[in-house]
Design a protein around this motif. Structure first.
Motif, PDB file in Angstrom:
ATOM      1  N   PHE A 102     132.383   5.812 113.221  1.00  0.00           N
ATOM      2  CA  PHE A 102     131.775   6.939 113.944  1.00  0.00           C
ATOM      3  C   PHE A 102     132.668   8.187 113.905  1.00  0.00           C
ATOM      4  O   PHE A 102     132.158   9.308 113.867  1.00  0.00           O
ATOM      5  N   TYR A 103     133.968   7.981 113.900  1.00  0.00           N
ATOM      6  CA  TYR A 103     134.875   9.123 113.753  1.00  0.00           C
ATOM      7  C   TYR A 103     134.648   9.786 112.397  1.00  0.00           C
ATOM      8  O   TYR A 103     134.539  11.022 112.292  1.00  0.00           O
ATOM      9  N   ASN A 104     134.565   8.959 111.372  1.00  0.00           N
ATOM     10  CA  ASN A 104     134.327   9.451 110.015  1.00  0.00           C
ATOM     11  C   ASN A 104     132.974  10.152 109.913  1.00  0.00           C
ATOM     12  O   ASN A 104     132.843  11.199 109.266  1.00  0.00           O
ATOM     13  N   LEU A 105     131.980   9.582 110.588  1.00  0.00           N
ATOM     14  CA  LEU A 105     130.620  10.121 110.533  1.00  0.00           C
ATOM     15  C   LEU A 105     130.519  11.479 111.219  1.00  0.00           C
ATOM     16  O   LEU A 105     129.928  12.426 110.675  1.00  0.00           O
ATOM     17  N   ASP A 120     136.069   4.349 104.854  1.00  0.00           N
ATOM     18  CA  ASP A 120     135.895   5.432 103.886  1.00  0.00           C
ATOM     19  C   ASP A 120     134.910   5.045 102.785  1.00  0.00           C
ATOM     20  O   ASP A 120     134.159   5.884 102.280  1.00  0.00           O
ATOM     21  N   TYR A 121     134.915   3.753 102.429  1.00  0.00           N
ATOM     22  CA  TYR A 121     134.042   3.279 101.350  1.00  0.00           C
ATOM     23  C   TYR A 121     132.561   3.440 101.675  1.00  0.00           C
ATOM     24  O   TYR A 121     131.728   3.561 100.772  1.00  0.00           O
ATOM     25  N   ILE A 122     132.223   3.456 102.965  1.00  0.00           N
ATOM     26  CA  ILE A 122     130.829   3.596 103.378  1.00  0.00           C
ATOM     27  C   ILE A 122     130.262   4.946 102.941  1.00  0.00           C
ATOM     28  O   ILE A 122     129.070   5.073 102.654  1.00  0.00           O
ATOM     29  N   SER A 180     138.639  11.018 107.549  1.00  0.00           N
ATOM     30  CA  SER A 180     139.086   9.640 107.751  1.00  0.00           C
ATOM     31  C   SER A 180     139.990   9.521 108.980  1.00  0.00           C
ATOM     32  O   SER A 180     140.786  10.409 109.266  1.00  0.00           O
ATOM     33  N   LEU A 181     139.831   8.426 109.700  1.00  0.00           N
ATOM     34  CA  LEU A 181     140.701   8.131 110.837  1.00  0.00           C
ATOM     35  C   LEU A 181     141.769   7.128 110.412  1.00  0.00           C
ATOM     36  O   LEU A 181     142.946   7.470 110.288  1.00  0.00           O
TER      37      LEU A 181
END
Length: 212
Positions: free
Chosen positions: A90-93, A104-106, A98-99
């Motif tokens: 969710f942080y990445n989204l 990241d692969y998602i 990146s957190l």
């Protein structure tokens, strides 16, 4: 509430639980099998050693068998790791950066099947907890199965996979924090997580029957 309404309500409650457990039991077994197939097709046989694939199968089987012991043992294993994964996702989204690098692969170009399998991290725990609540049991020692399972997976992953793949984070810390005594830290962390989640689910009185 008269007697007829009581029985109607009781029957409706029974049917809702039955449909929920049967549907998601079959669903998770299907997704688990799909995950094994997809991983072999894309990454080779060693990738089936990801413990999350087996967790999906066992939770699905536990739902169909009405086994809170089996479901609880898998919740013990993945609750905290999946919580960390979800925070990273969710942080990445939302922040587009990146957190911890776990998800990241998602956000790369991947097949729809691979995305569905990966996103199960977000919803398997809530559904498993609801199932545990529906079934309930007096068996509170599922932590034994959990510890045995992670120990087996640790050793077979170390033996049958390459360090570069770092499946189940058995070769190095996936967060990049631990640099020394890693095997000891890996086992200690898992044992603490398993015992903590097992304790909390028992003490909540939502998922297990009172022994008295």
């Amino acid at each position: 509430m008269n007697k007829q309404n009581f029985y109607n309500h009781e029957y409706l409650d029974y049917m809702i639980k039955k449909l929920f457990l049967n549907f998601f039991g079959i669903f998770y077994i299907f997704i688990g099998i799909l995950a094994f197939y997809n991983s072999i097709a894309n990454s080779g046989y060693s990738s089936v050693l990801w413990i999350s694939y087996t967790v999906m199968l066992l939770i699905g089987l536990g739902m169909l068998l009405r086994s809170s012991y089996l479901i609880g043992s898998q919740i013990n294993i993945v609750f905290i790791p999946y919580l960390v994964w979800s925070i990273d996702f969710f942080y990445n989204l939302f922040f587009q950066k990146s957190l911890w690098g776990l998800t990241d692969y998602i956000f790369l170009s991947r097949s729809v099947i691979s995305q569905i399998i990966s996103l199960q991290h977000l919803f398997i725990i809530p559904i498993a907890l609801i199932s545990l609540h529906f079934i309930k049991s007096k068996k509170v020692n599922s932590w034994i199965f959990s510890i045995l399972q992670v120990a087996i997976f640790f050793f077979i992953t170390r033996i049958f996979s390459e360090p570069s793949s770092n499946i189940n984070c058995v070769f190095k810390d996936c967060l990049g924090i631990i640099n020394s005594n890693y095997i000891f830290v890996w086992f200690t962390a898992y044992f603490i997580m398993i015992l903590l989640i097992n304790y909390l689910t028992i003490k909540s009185n939502i998922f297990y029957k009172n022994k008295n």
